[in-house]
Structure formats: structure tokens, C-alpha cells
Design a protein around this motif. Sequence first.
Motif, PDB file in Angstrom:
ATOM      1  N   GLY B  13      16.473 -20.203  29.256  1.00  0.00           N
ATOM      2  CA  GLY B  13      15.576 -19.982  28.358  1.00  0.00           C
ATOM      3  C   GLY B  13      15.663 -20.441  27.238  1.00  0.00           C
ATOM      4  O   GLY B  13      17.212 -20.799  26.893  1.00  0.00           O
ATOM      5  N   PRO B  14      14.991 -20.673  26.291  1.00  0.00           N
ATOM      6  CA  PRO B  14      15.299 -21.119  24.771  1.00  0.00           C
ATOM      7  C   PRO B  14      16.162 -20.449  24.190  1.00  0.00           C
ATOM      8  O   PRO B  14      16.978 -20.883  23.501  1.00  0.00           O
ATOM      9  CB  PRO B  14      13.715 -21.327  24.200  1.00  0.00           C
ATOM     10  CG  PRO B  14      12.841 -20.806  25.040  1.00  0.00           C
ATOM     11  CD  PRO B  14      13.538 -20.373  26.481  1.00  0.00           C
ATOM     12  N   ARG B 180      -2.210 -25.333  18.908  1.00  0.00           N
ATOM     13  CA  ARG B 180      -1.396 -25.992  20.317  1.00  0.00           C
ATOM     14  C   ARG B 180      -2.310 -25.588  21.720  1.00  0.00           C
ATOM     15  O   ARG B 180      -2.693 -24.521  21.743  1.00  0.00           O
ATOM     16  CB  ARG B 180      -0.036 -25.303  20.490  1.00  0.00           C
ATOM     17  CG  ARG B 180       0.989 -25.691  19.239  1.00  0.00           C
ATOM     18  CD  ARG B 180       1.754 -27.043  19.386  1.00  0.00           C
ATOM     19  NE  ARG B 180       2.860 -26.959  20.466  1.00  0.00           N
ATOM     20  CZ  ARG B 180       3.970 -26.558  20.104  1.00  0.00           C
ATOM     21  NH1 ARG B 180       4.308 -26.070  19.084  1.00  0.00           N
ATOM     22  NH2 ARG B 180       5.076 -26.418  21.079  1.00  0.00           N
ATOM     23  N   ASP B 181      -2.051 -26.431  22.525  1.00  0.00           N
ATOM     24  CA  ASP B 181      -2.960 -26.405  23.774  1.00  0.00           C
ATOM     25  C   ASP B 181      -2.397 -24.998  24.515  1.00  0.00           C
ATOM     26  O   ASP B 181      -3.376 -24.547  24.915  1.00  0.00           O
ATOM     27  CB  ASP B 181      -2.608 -27.601  24.454  1.00  0.00           C
ATOM     28  CG  ASP B 181      -3.357 -28.892  24.313  1.00  0.00           C
ATOM     29  OD1 ASP B 181      -4.179 -28.612  23.414  1.00  0.00           O
ATOM     30  OD2 ASP B 181      -2.970 -29.814  24.835  1.00  0.00           O
ATOM     31  N   PHE B 182      -1.242 -24.426  24.440  1.00  0.00           N
ATOM     32  CA  PHE B 182      -0.982 -23.323  25.387  1.00  0.00           C
ATOM     33  C   PHE B 182      -1.717 -22.011  24.658  1.00  0.00           C
ATOM     34  O   PHE B 182      -1.964 -21.329  25.312  1.00  0.00           O
ATOM     35  CB  PHE B 182       0.296 -23.305  25.662  1.00  0.00           C
ATOM     36  CG  PHE B 182       1.278 -22.953  24.375  1.00  0.00           C
ATOM     37  CD1 PHE B 182       1.471 -21.729  23.996  1.00  0.00           C
ATOM     38  CD2 PHE B 182       2.114 -23.911  24.127  1.00  0.00           C
ATOM     39  CE1 PHE B 182       2.501 -21.684  22.664  1.00  0.00           C
ATOM     40  CE2 PHE B 182       3.014 -24.018  22.991  1.00  0.00           C
ATOM     41  CZ  PHE B 182       3.081 -22.640  22.288  1.00  0.00           C
ATOM     42  N   ALA B 186      -4.554 -19.682  26.183  1.00  0.00           N
ATOM     43  CA  ALA B 186      -4.793 -18.276  26.074  1.00  0.00           C
ATOM     44  C   ALA B 186      -5.954 -17.773  25.602  1.00  0.00           C
ATOM     45  O   ALA B 186      -6.784 -16.700  26.227  1.00  0.00           O
ATOM     46  CB  ALA B 186      -3.422 -17.830  25.289  1.00  0.00           C
ATOM     47  N   HIS B 195      -2.871  -9.891  21.797  1.00  0.00           N
ATOM     48  CA  HIS B 195      -2.168 -10.890  22.854  1.00  0.00           C
ATOM     49  C   HIS B 195      -1.681 -11.972  22.169  1.00  0.00           C
ATOM     50  O   HIS B 195      -0.507 -12.244  22.285  1.00  0.00           O
ATOM     51  CB  HIS B 195      -3.102 -11.100  23.784  1.00  0.00           C
ATOM     52  CG  HIS B 195      -2.366 -12.051  24.946  1.00  0.00           C
ATOM     53  ND1 HIS B 195      -1.838 -11.783  26.038  1.00  0.00           N
ATOM     54  CD2 HIS B 195      -2.241 -13.592  24.843  1.00  0.00           C
ATOM     55  CE1 HIS B 195      -1.378 -12.663  26.787  1.00  0.00           C
ATOM     56  NE2 HIS B 195      -1.486 -13.760  26.085  1.00  0.00           N
ATOM     57  N   ARG B 199       2.173 -12.290  22.329  1.00  0.00           N
ATOM     58  CA  ARG B 199       2.939 -13.203  23.297  1.00  0.00           C
ATOM     59  C   ARG B 199       3.247 -14.593  22.930  1.00  0.00           C
ATOM     60  O   ARG B 199       4.012 -15.187  23.418  1.00  0.00           O
ATOM     61  CB  ARG B 199       1.951 -13.166  24.656  1.00  0.00           C
ATOM     62  CG  ARG B 199       1.509 -11.712  25.324  1.00  0.00           C
ATOM     63  CD  ARG B 199       2.988 -11.296  25.850  1.00  0.00           C
ATOM     64  NE  ARG B 199       3.236 -12.340  27.049  1.00  0.00           N
ATOM     65  CZ  ARG B 199       4.393 -12.241  27.518  1.00  0.00           C
ATOM     66  NH1 ARG B 199       5.326 -11.515  27.398  1.00  0.00           N
ATOM     67  NH2 ARG B 199       4.506 -12.995  28.831  1.00  0.00           N
ATOM     68  N   HIS B 200       2.379 -14.886  21.745  1.00  0.00           N
ATOM     69  CA  HIS B 200       2.762 -16.241  21.435  1.00  0.00           C
ATOM     70  C   HIS B 200       3.305 -16.235  19.949  1.00  0.00           C
ATOM     71  O   HIS B 200       4.167 -17.146  19.796  1.00  0.00           O
ATOM     72  CB  HIS B 200       1.523 -17.154  21.566  1.00  0.00           C
ATOM     73  CG  HIS B 200       0.834 -17.364  22.904  1.00  0.00           C
ATOM     74  ND1 HIS B 200       1.706 -18.153  23.643  1.00  0.00           N
ATOM     75  CD2 HIS B 200      -0.212 -16.609  23.706  1.00  0.00           C
ATOM     76  CE1 HIS B 200       1.113 -18.155  24.934  1.00  0.00           C
ATOM     77  NE2 HIS B 200      -0.009 -17.290  24.810  1.00  0.00           N
ATOM     78  N   PRO B 203       7.163 -14.777  19.885  1.00  0.00           N
ATOM     79  CA  PRO B 203       8.140 -15.598  20.387  1.00  0.00           C
ATOM     80  C   PRO B 203       8.318 -16.812  19.719  1.00  0.00           C
ATOM     81  O   PRO B 203       9.493 -17.129  19.564  1.00  0.00           O
ATOM     82  CB  PRO B 203       7.999 -15.615  21.714  1.00  0.00           C
ATOM     83  CG  PRO B 203       6.669 -14.746  22.089  1.00  0.00           C
ATOM     84  CD  PRO B 203       6.044 -14.225  20.853  1.00  0.00           C
ATOM     85  N   ASN B 204       7.349 -17.396  19.196  1.00  0.00           N
ATOM     86  CA  ASN B 204       7.355 -18.611  18.654  1.00  0.00           C
ATOM     87  C   ASN B 204       7.814 -18.578  17.119  1.00  0.00           C
ATOM     88  O   ASN B 204       8.089 -19.645  16.393  1.00  0.00           O
ATOM     89  CB  ASN B 204       6.202 -19.577  18.819  1.00  0.00           C
ATOM     90  CG  ASN B 204       6.093 -20.033  20.247  1.00  0.00           C
ATOM     91  OD1 ASN B 204       6.893 -20.842  20.537  1.00  0.00           O
ATOM     92  ND2 ASN B 204       5.310 -19.527  21.114  1.00  0.00           N
ATOM     93  N   ASP B 207      12.644 -17.384  15.546  1.00  0.00           N
ATOM     94  CA  ASP B 207      13.658 -18.001  14.780  1.00  0.00           C
ATOM     95  C   ASP B 207      13.501 -17.749  13.360  1.00  0.00           C
ATOM     96  O   ASP B 207      14.502 -17.377  12.665  1.00  0.00           O
ATOM     97  CB  ASP B 207      13.798 -19.420  15.203  1.00  0.00           C
ATOM     98  CG  ASP B 207      12.330 -20.172  14.996  1.00  0.00           C
ATOM     99  OD1 ASP B 207      11.251 -19.576  15.049  1.00  0.00           O
ATOM    100  OD2 ASP B 207      12.199 -21.273  14.708  1.00  0.00           O
TER     101      ASP B 207
END
Lengths: 322, 292
Positions: B13-14, B180-182, B186, B195, B199-200, B203-204, B207
Motif C-alpha cells: 500500500g501507499p 478526480r474521477d474516483f 463515489a 463518506h 474515505r477519500h 486518506p488523501n 501526508d
Amino acid sequence: MSDKLLIVRDLAKHFGHGRMGRNVPIKAVDGVSFSVARGEVVGLVGESGSGKTTIGRSILRLVEPTAGEVIFDGKNLPKLSPAEMRAQRRRMQYIFQDPFASLSPRMTIGEILTEGLAIQRIGTRAERRDKARAALAAVELPEDAIDRYAHEFSGGQRQRIGIARALALAPDFLVADEPVSALDVSVAAQIINLLRDLQARLGLTMLFISHDLAVVEFICDRVIVLYLGRVMEIASSEQLYAAPKHPYTRALLSAIPEPDLDRPRQRQILTGDIPSPANPPSGCVFRTRCPHAAPPCAETVPPLEEVAPGHFRACLRPDISL
Amino acid sequence: MAIAGLLQRHAKGPLARAVRRFAANGAALAGLAILLAMLALILAGPAFLAHQPNDIDLLAINQPPGGEHLLGTDGVGRDVLARLLEGGRISMLVATVSVAISLVIGFIVGSVAAMGGRFLDGLLMRGVDLAMTLPPVIFLLVLASITGAGIGSTILVIALLSWPVLSRMVRSRLLELRERDFVVAARGMGAGLGHLLWRHGLPNSIDILVVYATLQIAAAILLEAGLSFLGLGVPPPDASWGNMLNAARSSIVLERAPWQWMSPGAALVITVLAINFVGDGLRDAFDPRSDL
């Protein structure tokens, strides 16, 4: 209950109309009407900037349409409340063009495939995982892919995952937005075949967006030709490819490469670029590049007329025979 | 079995890649080692010391280092080493709690602004503008004079001062992420704000949060020291590195008893440097350009 799953009426999407009223709105889509029957695959073709993607996204309300009706199974989607829309969303899914952008780099494939089920609160965690496995199997990927990350897969495999994600919710209606234009030719053929098989097997209704006319002919029952956000011609695939009635369609079709070198061909090359949608030509938007343009074309917007059973075109020149 | 599976699953994983890159960074590892040693000393050290931080020994005032008092004593005969460790504990407590609070506020404000629509965005960002235009020192003086000096109010002041920058960073990351497409996917599946953020968004921007947290802890330690030096932070007799440095305001102490201010000063510099090395290492480890 009609046999039309989706009816789009006078759909318009204008971008960038500033609140101060200074900016000229970009009419990405204007006055588009069509319908899609249950189990039918309808192609949406046109050049870059013709509004294909905007139409696809407006239907699913991924962008909010400026005006018009999108009637999905009897419900006018733009008028639904957020909760009602949410319930409808499980029935309609989107397949993205770029398989590298459409999968989260921070989620495993299992998490990606179960995301929609989790959002819609369908099943338990274990049941959702079973559905994800089934979706992986449906797109012919190995089951152990479920615990891996998207970056471990090739473009074609990623696009399969994107399709599996859309299928996991068992939708009735799919919008496939140029699903193969980012892929190599051989991989693209596999994906197209997969989509066609799945469509036939699951009885899916699909709006297939593409600029590749050969692919559209292969997979679609009916085709809608767009230019600058307006419909130019609607016809069944056979009719459209055998006897295009609109000068623009004819120019597009003449651009399809012909494998048989001995066959005589007349290429009709359009000059110039697609005009700016911020400042579209008056009357018929295609007239600036149309070889048959006449003075009246600048004045009247051509209506979509039925020129043969099930064959519509928007052109003022009934005299030209194509 | 389950744990092994989890490890296996996250090995590629990242996050795992970021940890590997961090482990290859010498300066960052050195910083981490120093930081951990410092923390161990601060947390476990007092148990082995003969003196309490507030024990006054009037027979041993201003004693230089050595003998019974390892780092000497201060003007009222308190053991400098004991106070140093106590002060470190308070400094760390103030820094971590205030950074934790500002992380929560900063992430929520920034992410809601980015994902919550144009109206909320405008409202929240004007709030951030307002918070950023407050002159920090004057804001501190006013807040400290309202709430009074104390550990709790010091934490509050530092937390309220540091979140706006983070919320800006989070917002700009999520504005890009939103298209972004993902994330569009969602939304297309009916995802609500919760959500999308959980969930997005989280995590993004992990960092950003991790790097910000480490660097901000260093800044918060300094801010706390500054506040306490000015008498607005941790009030005596509680020890903190800042109010220990306060003693150096006296020129007699500055010249004749350097051990009283050198040791908290050195502790401050070493800790902040170590944390900054760790933060830099984390930033490099999370850099998306080195991803692939």
C-alpha cells in the motif's frame, strides 16, 4: 410503464455564467433531446468539445444540468431531492475514460468494488465482499486481485476493475464514457467485447460515449451524432452507417479508416476547427464548416426532423442528397 | 493469520511505501532516535531522580552542575535536571494536545470548505481569512488575559492560532481531489459528505496532516516557550522550558549561572531540530512525485 428507460428533453448545460453576469456562458450542451429504450445501447459520438461527456455526466447529475428534463424510469432526476437521488444512483453507473484516474490509489480493489454497496448500505461486509468477488469474476479478473492496489494492474485490467465497480451495484443503466480510448488497440478490443457480452448477458441499458465510429458501429443499436453540444442526427447504427443524412455525419464517416485499399473512397475533409461554444455560429452551428451551407442556415436553427422511420436529422437542406 | 494477512495486504500500500522511504532517510531516522530518547528521558527519568521539581533546598542555591544536583540548582535551590524533565513533559503535553486540536479543526474546516459547496466554502474561508489576519502576539495577550495563564489556556491559544494554515492546505488538496474521477465515481454511487471526507479526503490528505503535525509540534513548543518566557504561558511554579528560560532575563543569572538557562535552551533546540528532521523526512516519504 414505458419501454423507454431514459428520456432526455431539452437538456442544457452552460458553464461559467458568473454571478456578476460578466462572463459569457459556455453552452457545452444546448437543447439536447433523445431517449433510450430498455436494453438498448445508444452511442453518443462527436468531436472533442462536442459535449458528449457533459451529457453523460448531466444525466447522472455528476454535473448539475442548467435546464431540461432527464426522465429515468418515470422520475425527473434534476428535480429529485438528495435522498431520492441517492436511492436512484444505485440503478445508474458511470464508467470512466481514464483507468489511471478513476481508481483511488489509497484503496484496495476490494474496497473500491464494495464502496458503492457500502454507501448504499447493501448487505453485510461479508456479503459485499462476495459481490465484489462476483464482479471481479464477471470482468474476468483473478479473485486474488481483491486485496491488491490499483497501481499493481495494467491499464486494461484497471478498466476492467472500473467496469466491475459499476456492475457491483447491479445497475440498470450504464454510461460508458470513452471506456477504451485510453487503451491500446488490442486491449481496447477485449474491453469492448467484454462490455458487449456483459450488456447482452445482464440486459443492461447503456449510453456509450465515443469518438471512435468503428467501435460505436460494433456495439451500439442507435447512434446520436453531436456537434457543438447540439444533436445533428439520430439513427439506428445500420441506417446511419449505410445512409447518413447529415453533412457532418457524412464527413465523420468518411474519416473511418478503410482496410480494403481497392475500395474507392471519397474522403470529405472538414476545414477549420470546431467553433468556440462561448460564441457559437448563429442558426445551424455546423454551417461554418458545412460544404452545403446556404444563407438560410445562418438564420434558422434547424429542428430535428424525422427523414425516415426512426431516422432524425437537424439540417435545413432537404435538397441535398447524401 | 488475520494479522499476517493484514500485513500482507498493506505491504504494497501507499503507506507502506512511505514508511520504507522514511526508513531510508538517515537524518530523519537520527531525528526520530533523538526524539524517542528525549521522550523516554522526559517520561521515565523523574522516577530515577532523587529530587522533585518543586523541592526547595535553601542550603543549595545557585549551585553549579555536578555532585548531588547533576545540572545544578536554580535561584531557590530547585534541582535543574528535575525541572528540565518536568518542563519537557509540560512542553510536550502542551504541544501535542494543541496540535491535535488544531489538526481536527483544520481538517474539518478545510475539508468541509472544499467539499461542502460554494456557500460553505465562502463562509469558512472568510472565517479563515479573519483568523489569519489576527496579529498573533496581540491575540495571545488578549486571550491569555481573558482566560488567564495556565496550561489549559496555553493549549487553547496555540491551537486557535495554528489551524487556519492547515485548513487552507487541506482545502487546496481536496479541491483538486474533488474533481478526480474516483471521487466523482463515489458521488455517482450516492456518497454523502461524510463518506467523501472519511474515505477519500482523509486518506488523501494524511501526508499533509502528518507532516503538518510534526512541524507544528516543533512550532508549538517554541510558541509555548515564548509565551511562558513572556509570563503568559505556563505559570510558575510549574516548570516549562519557556519559563525556565525566563530566568535568563536576569543578567546575574545570565552571566553567573549559565547552567540554569543553557540546559532548557539546549533541550529546546535539540528537540525542535529532531522533530523538524522527522517532519522533513515524512514530507519526503509522502512526496507523490517519488511515488510509483
